[in-house]
Structure formats: structure tokens, C-alpha cells
Write a protein that holds these residues in place. Structure first.
Motif, PDB file in Angstrom:
ATOM      1  N   UNK A 339      28.609  35.701 -13.857  1.00 20.85           N
ATOM      2  CA  UNK A 339      27.810  36.479 -14.806  1.00 20.85           C
ATOM      3  C   UNK A 339      26.767  37.301 -14.060  1.00 20.85           C
ATOM      4  N   UNK A 340      26.276  38.325 -14.695  1.00 24.27           N
ATOM      5  CA  UNK A 340      25.321  39.217 -14.033  1.00 24.27           C
ATOM      6  C   UNK A 340      23.997  38.514 -13.762  1.00 24.27           C
ATOM      7  N   UNK A 341      23.572  37.656 -14.685  1.00 24.02           N
ATOM      8  CA  UNK A 341      22.297  36.955 -14.516  1.00 24.02           C
ATOM      9  C   UNK A 341      22.532  35.662 -13.741  1.00 24.02           C
ATOM     10  N   UNK A 342      22.471  35.749 -12.428  1.00 21.13           N
ATOM     11  CA  UNK A 342      22.668  34.576 -11.572  1.00 21.13           C
ATOM     12  C   UNK A 342      21.351  33.805 -11.496  1.00 21.13           C
ATOM     13  N   UNK A 343      21.358  32.490 -11.721  1.00 24.58           N
ATOM     14  CA  UNK A 343      20.112  31.714 -11.779  1.00 24.58           C
ATOM     15  C   UNK A 343      19.526  31.377 -10.409  1.00 24.58           C
ATOM     16  N   UNK A 344      19.158  32.419  -9.657  1.00 26.04           N
ATOM     17  CA  UNK A 344      18.506  32.243  -8.361  1.00 26.04           C
ATOM     18  C   UNK A 344      17.407  33.287  -8.243  1.00 26.04           C
ATOM     19  N   UNK A 345      16.192  32.851  -7.981  1.00 25.51           N
ATOM     20  CA  UNK A 345      15.060  33.778  -7.955  1.00 25.51           C
ATOM     21  C   UNK A 345      14.898  34.497  -6.620  1.00 25.51           C
ATOM     22  N   UNK A 346      15.562  34.024  -5.571  1.00 26.74           N
ATOM     23  CA  UNK A 346      15.514  34.723  -4.285  1.00 26.74           C
ATOM     24  C   UNK A 346      16.783  35.552  -4.105  1.00 26.74           C
ATOM     25  N   UNK A 347      17.926  34.897  -3.920  1.00 28.07           N
ATOM     26  CA  UNK A 347      19.202  35.599  -3.820  1.00 28.07           C
ATOM     27  C   UNK A 347      20.339  34.597  -3.957  1.00 28.07           C
ATOM     28  N   UNK A 348      21.554  35.116  -4.104  1.00 31.02           N
ATOM     29  CA  UNK A 348      22.740  34.271  -4.172  1.00 31.02           C
ATOM     30  C   UNK A 348      23.844  34.917  -3.348  1.00 31.02           C
ATOM     31  N   UNK A 349      24.818  34.120  -2.945  1.00 33.82           N
ATOM     32  CA  UNK A 349      25.965  34.661  -2.215  1.00 33.82           C
ATOM     33  C   UNK A 349      27.113  33.678  -2.267  1.00 33.82           C
ATOM     34  N   UNK A 350      28.309  34.186  -1.983  1.00 32.84           N
ATOM     35  CA  UNK A 350      29.493  33.349  -1.808  1.00 32.84           C
ATOM     36  C   UNK A 350      30.134  33.746  -0.490  1.00 32.84           C
ATOM     37  N   UNK A 351      30.447  32.744   0.331  1.00 33.37           N
ATOM     38  CA  UNK A 351      30.954  32.961   1.681  1.00 33.37           C
ATOM     39  C   UNK A 351      32.214  32.131   1.874  1.00 33.37           C
ATOM     40  N   UNK A 352      33.168  32.660   2.640  1.00 33.06           N
ATOM     41  CA  UNK A 352      34.427  31.957   2.907  1.00 33.06           C
ATOM     42  C   UNK A 352      34.471  31.477   4.352  1.00 33.06           C
ATOM     43  N   UNK A 353      35.090  30.301   4.562  1.00 28.18           N
ATOM     44  CA  UNK A 353      35.194  29.693   5.890  1.00 28.18           C
ATOM     45  C   UNK A 353      36.591  29.128   6.095  1.00 28.18           C
ATOM     46  N   UNK A 354      37.031  29.103   7.342  1.00 26.04           N
ATOM     47  CA  UNK A 354      38.293  28.447   7.665  1.00 26.04           C
ATOM     48  C   UNK A 354      38.188  26.959   7.349  1.00 26.04           C
ATOM     49  N   UNK A 355      39.211  26.423   6.706  1.00 26.91           N
ATOM     50  CA  UNK A 355      39.189  25.020   6.335  1.00 26.91           C
ATOM     51  C   UNK A 355      39.227  24.074   7.513  1.00 26.91           C
ATOM     52  N   UNK A 356      39.801  24.495   8.628  1.00 25.11           N
ATOM     53  CA  UNK A 356      39.986  23.597   9.766  1.00 25.11           C
ATOM     54  C   UNK A 356      38.713  23.360  10.557  1.00 25.11           C
ATOM     55  N   UNK A 357      37.824  24.381  10.622  1.00 27.55           N
ATOM     56  CA  UNK A 357      36.670  24.223  11.512  1.00 27.55           C
ATOM     57  C   UNK A 357      35.358  24.768  10.963  1.00 27.55           C
ATOM     58  N   UNK A 358      35.355  25.338   9.780  1.00 26.68           N
ATOM     59  CA  UNK A 358      34.103  25.774   9.179  1.00 26.68           C
ATOM     60  C   UNK A 358      33.510  27.042   9.748  1.00 26.68           C
ATOM     61  N   UNK A 359      34.317  27.868  10.434  1.00 27.20           N
ATOM     62  CA  UNK A 359      33.803  29.133  10.945  1.00 27.20           C
ATOM     63  C   UNK A 359      34.079  30.252   9.942  1.00 27.20           C
ATOM     64  N   UNK A 360      33.306  31.319  10.043  1.00 31.61           N
ATOM     65  CA  UNK A 360      33.524  32.481   9.189  1.00 31.61           C
ATOM     66  C   UNK A 360      34.914  33.061   9.439  1.00 31.61           C
ATOM     67  N   UNK A 361      35.474  33.683   8.429  1.00 37.28           N
ATOM     68  CA  UNK A 361      36.857  34.157   8.504  1.00 37.28           C
ATOM     69  C   UNK A 361      36.920  35.552   9.117  1.00 37.28           C
ATOM     70  N   UNK A 362      37.684  35.677  10.184  1.00 39.40           N
ATOM     71  CA  UNK A 362      37.841  36.963  10.852  1.00 39.40           C
ATOM     72  C   UNK A 362      38.574  37.938   9.940  1.00 39.40           C
ATOM     73  N   UNK A 363      38.068  39.162   9.866  1.00 40.98           N
ATOM     74  CA  UNK A 363      38.756  40.201   9.098  1.00 40.98           C
ATOM     75  C   UNK A 363      38.305  41.561   9.594  1.00 40.98           C
ATOM     76  N   UNK A 364      39.214  42.525   9.552  1.00 38.80           N
ATOM     77  CA  UNK A 364      38.947  43.848  10.114  1.00 38.80           C
ATOM     78  C   UNK A 364      37.813  44.565   9.397  1.00 38.80           C
ATOM     79  N   UNK A 365      37.618  44.263   8.118  1.00 34.02           N
ATOM     80  CA  UNK A 365      36.568  44.936   7.344  1.00 34.02           C
ATOM     81  C   UNK A 365      35.177  44.409   7.677  1.00 34.02           C
ATOM     82  N   UNK A 366      35.098  43.245   8.317  1.00 32.90           N
ATOM     83  CA  UNK A 366      33.801  42.668   8.648  1.00 32.90           C
ATOM     84  C   UNK A 366      33.024  42.199   7.436  1.00 32.90           C
ATOM     85  N   UNK A 367      33.738  41.820   6.373  1.00 36.75           N
ATOM     86  CA  UNK A 367      33.096  41.323   5.153  1.00 36.75           C
ATOM     87  C   UNK A 367      33.149  39.801   5.179  1.00 36.75           C
TER      88      UNK A 367
END
Length: 479
Positions: A339-367
């Protein structure tokens, strides 16, 4: 060896694991930066798959850290008080990863989270006048890990990144006793030993115990028969047979903690630990940072999720299952409608990680994340921020793409910084992760996919608390 020796060794390894991880983290940081204790070390770029300051990092803040030696001195830490449009959080952890204090605009609103903070250790000499400080913080151990997070307000924006860097440079750290010695890695890692030593874990543990003993020394009493006491690790007490056992236990503990942490996600949801809560197949730990005598829980978090914040500062939800109860895989596409009204007064985010080791997922777009700091967060016609998870760029214009692996398993973390009451109480329903087998099956109309009735492990909005203690489910959360 006897069963008793095996149990004692395993118990000691679990008890000491967080302390060793803090010591090794500090030693690594000091070595890389060429620094000493009581000195700031800052990261000037956001984390990437090849450059992570800590495990499972966020992609919203720059990390700065200092390892405080409070053996013979207090330390004065300062942060600017004039930063009104950017979130800054200082997290103070004892040597065993318990969070004993934090500072941000949440609890210091008049100074925008900044100020002048005096930190004492158990035996630090007191200053004559404490009236000029915004807070006087009492640490329970001689060694303190101070970890700061400075918000970067926009992804892919070098100008904003430079502003965040300039704020980091204003952080100061001063000892109250000017003649206090500047200690380096040798205070943390015993000289003359290295990681190839079979007893390396135990020697490091012994050195750290003597440097920064636990607040409650009675915790060490059971480990005396295997050479662990308030005096450190007595290797002369260790027979060859016991040495073999200790070496095996150290390796096995590290391996098992990480396997349990990254273990069966279905069990984590179906049979949660006493420390976890479930929300639409997402897992959260409300007591993060306040471990008390729950040494197994503390060790499990230290294995792959060290330095998580108190829930008042940030709430984390780990998602490894979709709405049908299946493990997330890169071969599928998924959608999440926020929903547009996210209940966080500072900020919010969603991040993806490899299941095997918990590192950020490599991708050409750098997102690496989607959230408050996305440069162009898209709202669809139904009024949602739809996050689309897949390995290739979506063709739709009304979705927010978060790249995933092409085939490997992965997991997600949703972060709410300065969360509101409904998140703190776990009553706000975190949106389902909905699988879409065919990428083309998601239309651009904004219609929200609905989880098939009866297929989810729990109904929408259901919050489950289970008090059954299952060791295999204790350590299933990543920060």
C-alpha cells in the motif's frame, strides 16, 4: 571423550560464538583500515554483492563503525544536530551483541538524533561534569561495537551520496583519558596464532574473555573443566583428546549455526521458535538485540544476522516462502503489492539476497532494493506499489522491478525504519509474496493477484505465535 565434555564444549562454543564474531569483525575492520580501537571506520559507498561491510546489509544507509575500548577510559561520541532531512542511527552493542543503547531522532527528536554522548565501560573513570552531554550511556562490557547508519535518500544519485559522506565525516570520537593506550588487532587476536590453528576459535575466545569479560562472570563457571574461565583459555589444561574434540566442535558449531539459519524455511513458518512471529509467511524476531540468557538464539543471529537493531529502531521481516508455502526460486516470477501508506516514519525497503549465503544478488541493472529511496517508485492503477521479482526486466510500466537470480533460491527482507505502532505489534499485514508462473500472466491493469484460497500456510493477516522450542527452527532469520 565423555558425553559431558562434548556437551560442555558445544555449550561453550555457542555461548562464545557472538563474542568471537565481534572480535573477528573488529580485527578485520582494523586491519583493512589500518586503524585502532576508539577510531571511526566508514564505508563511503552503498553495499554491493562484492563489497559488504556486514552480512545481509541494507541498501539504504552508509555504515560507519567504531570499536570502543572502555577498559581505562570513557569515550565521547558526537553526531551533528542540524541534519533534519536525513535519518541517522547510532547502535551501541556490547561485546556479546546485546544492544544496550541507540540514538536517533526517534528518542532524541530535539537534536534530530544527533548530540554528544558519553559512554562508560564497567570500570571507566567518571568525568567530573556530566551536565554537558545529551546522554550518559553505561556499557556492560569493556569492548563496545558502535555501528552507525546514515541514510542515503536516493539510489543511483552521486550528489546525495556525497552529502551522506560529508555527514559521516562530522562524527567524532574522543577518549576522556587522553593518555589511554591505542590498541590494535593484538588486543583481539592472540599473537602468534592464525586461523589454521585447530584451537584458533578457543584461543581467540580466551583472549577476548580476558579483554572484555561478560557482565555476569558466573556464566563461565560451567566451562572450567574444558579450560575456559574468566582468565581466558588455559591450553595447558587441554589434553590431546580434548583438543581434538574442541577443534571439531568449533568447526561444527559454525557450520551448524549457518545451516540452521539458512535451513528449512517451511519449518520456520510452520513451527516457529519462541523468539519469532509469523505474518503472512514472513518471519520476524521482536526481541532482536535483547538476547538475555538465550545463548542459542544469540549465536544463531550472530552467525548470519549480526548487529540487528532493536525493534523500536527497525523491524525486519524475512520472506523465504510464497503465498502457497513454497520456497522462493529464481525460475519463477513473483509480485508483492505494498500500500502507498507504509507504516514507517523514517523509510522502508525490500531487498533480495541469495539463499545460500545471504549476499546481495548480482544483476546488470545494479538494482538491489526497492523502497522509499527508489528514484521513481511507480504506483499502479489499483493504488499499490507493485514490486515484481524476476531475473529479467519486466515489460510492464506500472511495476517496480527487483531482480532475482536466474534459477537459484533467494529470500527477501522488508525493513521498516522507525516503525509505527502497527508494525511494532506485528498487526499490520505484510503483503503476500504471490507467485506468477508465466511472466506474461501479470497484466498492466493493476489487478492484484490473490493467493489461492486454502493454499497458504496461514490465512491473510493471521499472526501466529508458537512457544514450542524446536532447535531446528531457532535460527531462521536474516537481517
Amino acid at each position: 571423550m565423555s558425553v559431558n565434555a562434548t556437551v560442555l564444549s558445544a555449550s561453550a562454543a555457542i555461548w562464545g560464538y557472538p563474542l568471537v564474531q565481534v572480535g573477528l569483525t573488529a580485527a578485520g575492520a582494523l586491519t583493512t583500515a589500518g586503524g585502532t580501537l576508539n577510531q571511526w571506520i566508514s564505508q563511503d559507498q552503498l553495499s554491493t554483492p562484492t563489497n559488504q561491510a556486514i552480512v545481509t546489509p541494507n541498501y539504504d544507509t552508509l555504515y560507519s563503525q567504531a570499536f570502543l575500548d572502555l577498559t581505562t577510559t570513557g569515550v565521547v561520541v558526537t553526531a551533528p544536530t542540524t541534519v533534519v532531512d536525513r535519518y541517522i542511527l547510532f547502535e551501541f552493542m556490547d561485546a556479546y551483541t546485546n544492544v544496550f543503547a541507540s540514538t536517533s531522532r526517534r528518542n532524541y527528536p530535539k537534536t534530530n538524533g544527533g548530540g554528544k554522548f558519553l559512554v562508560y565501560g564497567p570500570n571507566s573513570p567518571k568525568v567530573a561534569d556530566e551536565s554537558g552531554f545529551d546522554a550518559v550511556l553505561q556499557a556492560p562490557t569493556n569492548l563496545v561495537w558502535l555501528l552507525s547508519r546514515t541514510e542515503v535518500k536516493y539510489y543511483f544519485n552521486d550528489t546525495d551520496l556525497a552529502i551522506a559522506n560529508s555527514i559521516q565525516k562530522t562524527f567524532t570520537l574522543t577518549t576522556t583519558v587522553s593518555a589511554s593506550p591505542k590498541k590494535g588487532v593484538s588486543a583481539l587476536i592472540p599473537s602468534g596464532t592464525n586461523s589454521s590453528d585447530p584451537l584458533y576459535f578457543w584461543k581467540v575466545l580466551g583472549t577476548l574473555i580476558t579483554f572484555t569479560p561478560p557482565a555476569n562472570l558466573s556464566e563461565l563457571i560451567p566451562f572450567t573443566p574444558i579450560g575456559i574461565s574468566a582468565k581466558g583459555f588455559n591450553s595447558s589444561q587441554v589434553t590431546p583428546q580434548l583438543a581434538t574434540l574442541l577443534a571439531q566442535v568449533a568447526v561444527g558449531t559454525d557450520k551448524q549455526l549457518k545451516q540452521l539459519t539458512l535451513g528449512d524455511p517451511v519449518a520456520a513458518v510452520k513451527t516457529p521458535s519462541p523468539f519469532s512471529e509469523i505474518n503472512n509467511n514472513w518471519v520476524t524476531f521482536p526481541s532482536l538485540g535483547k538476547f538475555g540468557v538465550n545463548f542459542g538464539f544469540r549465536a544463531g543471529i550472530a552467525a548470519t544476522a549480526i548487529a540487528g537493531n532493536l525493534k523500536e529502531d527497525a523491524v525486519y521481516y524475512s520472506g523465504r516462502l510464497d503465498s502457497n508455502g513454497n520456497v522462493l526460486k529464481g525460475t519463477l516470477s513473483y509480485t508483492i503489492d505494498f500500500p502507498v501508506d507504509i507504516p514507517a516514519d523514517a523509510f522502508w525497503s525490500i531487498t533480495a539476497y541469495y539463499g545460500a549465503n545471504g549476499t546481495l544478488i548480482k544483476n546488470a541493472a545494479g538494482i538491489y532494493a526497492v523502497g522509499s529511496h527508489s528514484p521513481s517508485l511507480v504506483q499502479n492503477s489499483a493504488g499499490f506499489y507493485r514490486v515484481q521479482l524476476q531475473s529479467s526486466k519486466p515489460t510492464q510500466n506500472d511495476v517496480n522491478w527487483l531482480p532475482t537470480p536466474s534459477s537459484a533460491e533467494f529470500y527477501l527482507i522488508v525493513r521498516f525504519y522507525q516503525p509505527r505502532a502497527e508494525v511494532l505489534s506485528n498487526t499490520w499485514p505484510v503483503p503476500w509474496i504471490v507467485p506468477v508462473v508465466d511472466y506474461g500472466a501479470i497484466s498492466g491493469s493493476g489487478d492484484s493477484p490473490v493467493a489461492p484460497v486454502g493454499t497458504a500456510l496461514y490465512s491473510a493477516g493471521d499472526v501466529v505465535k508458537v512457544s514450542l522450542l524446536l532447535i531446528a527452527a531457532l535460527f531462521t532469520f536474516i537481517i
